[in-house]
Every structure is written in structure tokens, then in C-alpha cells.
Design an enzyme around this catalytic site. Structure first.
Site, PDB file in Angstrom:
ATOM      1  N   GLU A  27      -2.947  -4.575  -3.207  1.00 48.61           N
ATOM      2  CA  GLU A  27      -3.432  -5.479  -4.251  1.00 48.61           C
ATOM      3  C   GLU A  27      -3.434  -4.801  -5.613  1.00 48.61           C
ATOM      4  O   GLU A  27      -3.054  -5.382  -6.618  1.00 48.61           O
ATOM      5  CB  GLU A  27      -4.848  -5.960  -3.913  1.00 48.61           C
ATOM      6  CG  GLU A  27      -4.934  -6.786  -2.639  1.00 48.61           C
ATOM      7  CD  GLU A  27      -5.125  -5.949  -1.388  1.00 48.61           C
ATOM      8  OE1 GLU A  27      -4.708  -4.767  -1.368  1.00 48.61           O
ATOM      9  OE2 GLU A  27      -5.688  -6.478  -0.413  1.00 48.61           O
TER      10      GLU A  27
ATOM     11  N   ASN B 275       0.842  -1.197   0.000  1.00 50.80           N
ATOM     12  CA  ASN B 275       0.000   0.000   0.000  1.00 50.80           C
ATOM     13  C   ASN B 275       0.877   1.247   0.000  1.00 50.80           C
ATOM     14  O   ASN B 275       1.954   1.278   0.603  1.00 50.80           O
ATOM     15  CB  ASN B 275      -1.003  -0.005   1.163  1.00 50.80           C
ATOM     16  CG  ASN B 275      -0.406  -0.263   2.518  1.00 50.80           C
ATOM     17  OD1 ASN B 275       0.625  -0.910   2.649  1.00 50.80           O
ATOM     18  ND2 ASN B 275      -1.049   0.234   3.556  1.00 50.80           N
TER      19      ASN B 275
ATOM     20  N   CYS C 109      -4.090   0.646  -2.605  1.00 51.09           N
ATOM     21  CA  CYS C 109      -3.918  -0.588  -1.842  1.00 51.09           C
ATOM     22  C   CYS C 109      -2.820  -1.461  -2.439  1.00 51.09           C
ATOM     23  O   CYS C 109      -2.482  -1.345  -3.630  1.00 51.09           O
ATOM     24  CB  CYS C 109      -5.211  -1.404  -1.841  1.00 51.09           C
ATOM     25  SG  CYS C 109      -6.600  -0.629  -1.036  1.00 51.09           S
TER      26      CYS C 109
ATOM     27  N   CYS D 297     -10.588  -3.297  -4.713  1.00 52.36           N
ATOM     28  CA  CYS D 297      -9.566  -4.240  -5.190  1.00 52.36           C
ATOM     29  C   CYS D 297     -10.206  -5.520  -5.708  1.00 52.36           C
ATOM     30  O   CYS D 297      -9.742  -6.100  -6.698  1.00 52.36           O
ATOM     31  CB  CYS D 297      -8.562  -4.549  -4.088  1.00 52.36           C
ATOM     32  SG  CYS D 297      -7.457  -3.158  -3.780  1.00 52.36           S
TER      33      CYS D 297
HETATM   34  N1  THU Z   1      -5.250  -1.534   2.439  1.00 53.60           N
HETATM   35  C1  THU Z   1      -4.684  -2.316   1.481  1.00 53.60           C
HETATM   36  O1  THU Z   1      -3.586  -2.043   0.995  1.00 53.60           O
HETATM   37  N2  THU Z   1      -5.377  -3.403   1.074  1.00 53.60           N
HETATM   38  C2  THU Z   1      -6.558  -3.813   1.604  1.00 53.60           C
HETATM   39  O2  THU Z   1      -7.123  -4.770   1.133  1.00 53.60           O
HETATM   40  C3  THU Z   1      -7.141  -3.093   2.732  1.00 53.60           C
HETATM   41  C4  THU Z   1      -6.561  -1.771   3.014  1.00 53.60           C
HETATM   42  C5  THU Z   1      -4.491  -0.383   2.938  1.00 53.60           C
HETATM   43  C6  THU Z   1      -5.052   0.956   2.590  1.00 53.60           C
HETATM   44  C7  THU Z   1      -4.490   1.810   3.712  1.00 53.60           C
HETATM   45  O3  THU Z   1      -3.181   2.198   3.349  1.00 53.60           O
HETATM   46  C8  THU Z   1      -4.407   0.871   4.884  1.00 53.60           C
HETATM   47  O4  THU Z   1      -4.453  -0.443   4.343  1.00 53.60           O
HETATM   48  C9  THU Z   1      -5.509   1.030   5.904  1.00 53.60           C
HETATM   49  O5  THU Z   1      -6.753   0.931   5.326  1.00 53.60           O
END
Ligand code: THU
Length: 136
Positions: free
Chosen positions: A55, A42, A53, A90
Site C-alpha cells: 500500500e 510489498n 508494504c 499504511c
Molecule cells: N504486508 C503488506 O504489504 N501489506 C499489508 O497490509 C500487510 C502486510 C506485507 C508485509 C510483509 O512483506 C508481508 O506482507 C507479511 O507481513
């Protein structure tokens, strides 16, 4: 490359997370159709809504390298003991490049792992079916 190895790649990818605002690191690893692994983390922004994110980072990295399909996904959330699945945005983006039966594993810092498929995470994807029918 099995799911254990893919999950290890996701754990490693989480180390590069840029998450100064949430302090919640996420790593993702996508297995390309040809066997290559594409990882992502992320990447947050001070304008919170611009955060991307892990993903989707992994997906756009893979696609920009010429990949057009992924057969499996692993997600690591080391700052949560419990497994944390991919967000709704995602899930939709991933279904663009993954068949419904593609395997997904996610897990946090505890030994618990969730093993599922992208089709289970994003069911009733009628828009996807419509796009498939129209694409030559
Ligand atoms: N986040 C992800 O990278 N993937 C997910 O599936 C859930 C959330 C990140 C976004 C943000 O930087 C942090 O996690 C908190 O939500």
C-alpha cells in the site's frame, strides 16, 4: 475504472512482490484523482523491519508522479484465502491522501471481498483534522 478493475490491477501488482522471507505477496492499486492507477507490491528486506508494504509502495509511487489524492484502493493477498486489510501504519499514511469516504476493497485467493472505506479503517483521526485546520 470501477472497483473490479482496480482489484484486477492489485492482483497483477502482487505478482511483482518481493517477499522471500514471509512468502506472503501483497499487491495494491490506488486510483488517482485524475483517473490514473498507481500500483505497488510489498518489498521485503533481510532486516525485516525495513520491509515496505504494498500500500505504501503504491502511495509513494503515485505521489512521486505528482498525484496528490487517491479516491479508491484495492488490495490483493493471493497467498491468503481470506481478505487481509492494510496494516495500521499504511492506514495512517493513506489517510494523508484519501478522504474518509474513499472506497477500499480487499480480498485473497477465495472469492470473498471486503468493501469498506478508509474512514472506517482509520476512524477518530483527530490528528488529520488538526492538520487540515492548520494547512492554509
Ligand atoms: N504486508 C503488506 O504489504 N501489506 C499489508 O497490509 C500487510 C502486510 C506485507 C508485509 C510483509 O512483506 C508481508 O506482507 C507479511 O507481513
Amino acid at each position: 475504472m470501477n472497483m473490479d478493475e482496480l482489484f484486477l490491477a492489485a492482483q497483477k501488482a502482487a505478482e511483482a512482490a518481493y517477499a522471500p522471507y514471509s512468502r506472503f505477496r501483497v499487491g495494491a492499486a490506488l486510483l488517482g484523482e485524475g483517473g490514473a492507477v498507481h500500483t505497488g507490491c510489498n518489498v521485503e528486506n533481510r532486516s525485516f523491519g525495513l520491509t515496505i508494504c504494498a500500500e505504501r509502495t503504491a502511495a509513494v509511487k503515485g505521489i512521486s508522479r505528482g498525484e496528490r489524492g487517491f479516491t479508491a484502493l484495492a488490495i490483493s493477498t493471493p497467498d491468503s484465502p481470506d481478505p487481509v486489510g492494510p496494516c495500521g501504519a499504511c492506514r495512517q499514511v493513506l489517510t494523508e491522501f484519501m478522504a474518509p469516504g474513499a472506497r477500499v476493497r480487499f480480498g485473497g485467493s477465495s472469492p470473498e471481498r471486503v468493501d469498506t472505506t478508509i474512514g472506517e479503517l482509520y476512524p477518530f483521526d483527530s490528528l488529520h483534522d488538526l492538520a487540515r485546520k492548520k494547512t492554509p
